[in-house]
Design a protein around this motif. Sequence first.
Motif, PDB file in Angstrom:
ATOM      1  N   PRO A   1       0.737  -1.281  -0.114  1.00 24.40           N
ATOM      2  CA  PRO A   1       0.152   0.050   0.210  1.00 24.40           C
ATOM      3  C   PRO A   1       0.871   1.232  -0.162  1.00 24.40           C
ATOM      4  N   MET A   2       2.034   1.147   0.239  1.00 26.07           N
ATOM      5  CA  MET A   2       2.934   2.411   0.544  1.00 26.07           C
ATOM      6  C   MET A   2       2.982   3.376  -0.543  1.00 26.07           C
ATOM      7  N   ALA A   3       3.185   2.896  -1.985  1.00 24.75           N
ATOM      8  CA  ALA A   3       3.331   3.999  -3.085  1.00 24.75           C
ATOM      9  C   ALA A   3       2.143   4.604  -3.258  1.00 24.75           C
ATOM     10  N   LEU A   4       0.903   3.940  -3.174  1.00 23.82           N
ATOM     11  CA  LEU A   4      -0.307   4.762  -3.198  1.00 23.82           C
ATOM     12  C   LEU A   4      -0.824   5.726  -2.043  1.00 23.82           C
ATOM     13  N   PHE A   5      -0.516   5.060  -0.783  1.00 20.94           N
ATOM     14  CA  PHE A   5      -0.773   5.910   0.651  1.00 20.94           C
ATOM     15  C   PHE A   5       0.174   7.123   0.238  1.00 20.94           C
ATOM     16  N   TRP A   6       1.506   7.036   0.057  1.00 23.28           N
ATOM     17  CA  TRP A   6       2.307   8.105   0.180  1.00 23.28           C
ATOM     18  C   TRP A   6       1.766   9.346  -0.721  1.00 23.28           C
ATOM     19  N   ASN A   7       1.100   9.315  -1.615  1.00 23.69           N
ATOM     20  CA  ASN A   7       0.696  10.344  -2.624  1.00 23.69           C
ATOM     21  C   ASN A   7      -0.593  10.979  -1.761  1.00 23.69           C
ATOM     22  N   CYS A   8      -1.567  10.123  -0.943  1.00 24.37           N
ATOM     23  CA  CYS A   8      -2.420  10.630  -0.256  1.00 24.37           C
ATOM     24  C   CYS A   8      -1.887  11.245   0.819  1.00 24.37           C
ATOM     25  N   HIS A   9      -0.772  10.891   1.539  1.00 28.62           N
ATOM     26  CA  HIS A   9      -0.173  11.524   2.835  1.00 28.62           C
ATOM     27  C   HIS A   9       0.369  12.742   2.397  1.00 28.62           C
ATOM     28  N   ILE A  10       1.094  12.996   1.209  1.00 31.07           N
ATOM     29  CA  ILE A  10       1.658  14.267   1.104  1.00 31.07           C
ATOM     30  C   ILE A  10       0.620  15.153   0.444  1.00 31.07           C
ATOM     31  N   GLN A  11      -0.351  14.877  -0.384  1.00 28.30           N
ATOM     32  CA  GLN A  11      -1.127  15.761  -0.827  1.00 28.30           C
ATOM     33  C   GLN A  11      -1.992  16.071  -0.097  1.00 28.30           C
ATOM     34  N   ASP A  12      -2.587  15.388   1.009  1.00 32.14           N
ATOM     35  CA  ASP A  12      -3.296  15.987   2.094  1.00 32.14           C
ATOM     36  C   ASP A  12      -2.656  17.176   2.813  1.00 32.14           C
ATOM     37  N   ALA A  13      -1.303  17.068   2.876  1.00 35.99           N
ATOM     38  CA  ALA A  13      -0.757  18.214   3.639  1.00 35.99           C
ATOM     39  C   ALA A  13      -0.732  19.375   2.721  1.00 35.99           C
ATOM     40  N   PHE A  14      -0.516  19.214   1.599  1.00 37.03           N
ATOM     41  CA  PHE A  14      -0.515  20.254   0.605  1.00 37.03           C
ATOM     42  C   PHE A  14      -1.933  20.859   0.567  1.00 37.03           C
ATOM     43  N   TYR A  15      -2.894  20.161   0.505  1.00 37.19           N
ATOM     44  CA  TYR A  15      -4.394  20.724   0.523  1.00 37.19           C
ATOM     45  C   TYR A  15      -4.672  21.410   1.831  1.00 37.19           C
ATOM     46  N   ALA A  16      -4.051  20.974   2.928  1.00 29.70           N
ATOM     47  CA  ALA A  16      -4.077  21.519   4.442  1.00 29.70           C
ATOM     48  C   ALA A  16      -3.587  22.879   4.373  1.00 29.70           C
ATOM     49  N   ALA A  17      -2.498  23.100   3.745  1.00 36.01           N
ATOM     50  CA  ALA A  17      -1.689  24.261   3.774  1.00 36.01           C
ATOM     51  C   ALA A  17      -2.314  25.184   2.634  1.00 36.01           C
ATOM     52  N   PHE A  18      -2.611  24.893   1.443  1.00 40.56           N
ATOM     53  CA  PHE A  18      -2.694  25.681   0.346  1.00 40.56           C
ATOM     54  C   PHE A  18      -3.914  25.371  -0.568  1.00 40.56           C
ATOM     55  N   GLY A  19      -4.918  24.555   0.095  1.00 36.77           N
ATOM     56  CA  GLY A  19      -6.056  24.375  -0.641  1.00 36.77           C
ATOM     57  C   GLY A  19      -5.870  23.658  -2.225  1.00 36.77           C
ATOM     58  N   VAL A  20      -6.531  24.304  -3.054  1.00 31.15           N
ATOM     59  CA  VAL A  20      -6.247  23.578  -4.574  1.00 31.15           C
ATOM     60  C   VAL A  20      -5.316  24.377  -5.209  1.00 31.15           C
ATOM     61  N   HIS A  21      -4.544  25.538  -4.466  1.00 31.07           N
ATOM     62  CA  HIS A  21      -3.874  26.341  -5.215  1.00 31.07           C
ATOM     63  C   HIS A  21      -2.373  25.806  -5.467  1.00 31.07           C
ATOM     64  N   TRP A  22      -2.007  24.824  -4.798  1.00 27.24           N
ATOM     65  CA  TRP A  22      -0.709  24.101  -4.967  1.00 27.24           C
ATOM     66  C   TRP A  22      -0.547  23.693  -6.227  1.00 27.24           C
ATOM     67  N   ARG A  23      -1.708  23.170  -6.905  1.00 21.77           N
ATOM     68  CA  ARG A  23      -1.801  22.331  -8.154  1.00 21.77           C
ATOM     69  C   ARG A  23      -1.186  23.224  -9.372  1.00 21.77           C
ATOM     70  N   ARG A  24      -1.203  24.551  -8.920  1.00 22.91           N
ATOM     71  CA  ARG A  24      -0.739  25.490  -9.877  1.00 22.91           C
ATOM     72  C   ARG A  24       0.652  25.895  -9.634  1.00 22.91           C
ATOM     73  N   TRP A  25       1.480  25.345  -8.863  1.00 24.19           N
ATOM     74  CA  TRP A  25       2.460  25.877  -8.594  1.00 24.19           C
ATOM     75  C   TRP A  25       3.850  24.567  -8.733  1.00 24.19           C
TER      76      TRP A  25
END
Length: 282
Positions: free
Chosen positions: A210-234
């Motif tokens: 499960p590690m590779a799949l969950f890592w993406n959820c793990h790090i992206q959850d942090a990005f959404y917590a900090a930046f909302g959807v805006h990080w995807r443009r950066w």
Amino acid sequence: YSTTVSEPVWKGPADFAPTADGACAFEQYLNAFDANQLVMWFTHQLASYVLPELELHLRPGVGPYAKPAHPYHTPSKLNEAITYAIEHYIREGYYEELFHIDHRHWITNAFVKMKDTFWAGTTILKARLLGDFRPLNFWLLPSPHHWAWASPDQVSMMTSFPRGSAYFLTCDIADAYHTCRLAESSQNLVVISINGRYFKYKGGAQGLAPMALFWNCHIQDAFYAAFGVHWRRWWATFVDDIGIHGLTAASATARARILSVMLTHIQKPHHFGSTKTDDWTM
């Protein structure tokens, strides 16, 4: 008169529209902060945030019965490198040595992959300890299908770069899987055996299904917590690699600064491929 210093009124991602113009305004807001102010902003924005932990679940009727009778052979000439790597992992909080094994532990044989780089300040080659998790993976419940939605493929990653992007920086998160905490209830399932010693993983491990799949959820959850959807443009993510882009070198550098402060705040060691504008990929 009062000498009380009032708390700054911070803005967050919800104060900016989820559009290109909103992302630009949010970026300008963050870029106006100096280093200390940016740290303060993240401290406020992520004050109650907790990174997701990986939970492992065995299939019904299966217990942690696996106890290999014979460990894999490790050449004695690698012992120094192995010992140094183990000490590093324990010091960083990634491993915990176990001095007693019982019915709660699923034991996995470990093996070693040598690297061609040295530990800083030493002549000791780096060794990567890996587990043969095939038996454990077979008996784990499969990952939820929706985790795949957070996992980019190469085509979607490349097409996420806005038209006109001309400057790029790469960011690599060091020991990425190790920094993704395993739930306390799952740690006894991820125990490796090497050279007669046993080590429990406190964080994730390369080779866990499960590690590779969950890592993406793990790090992206942090990005959404900090930046909302805006990080995807950066920037764009591909597992533990992050590609920062910009129309100008200054824009990409500013985004890298924001990303670096955020990763440091959530305790993700990292390094950039280049910080010199004459080394940019164009």
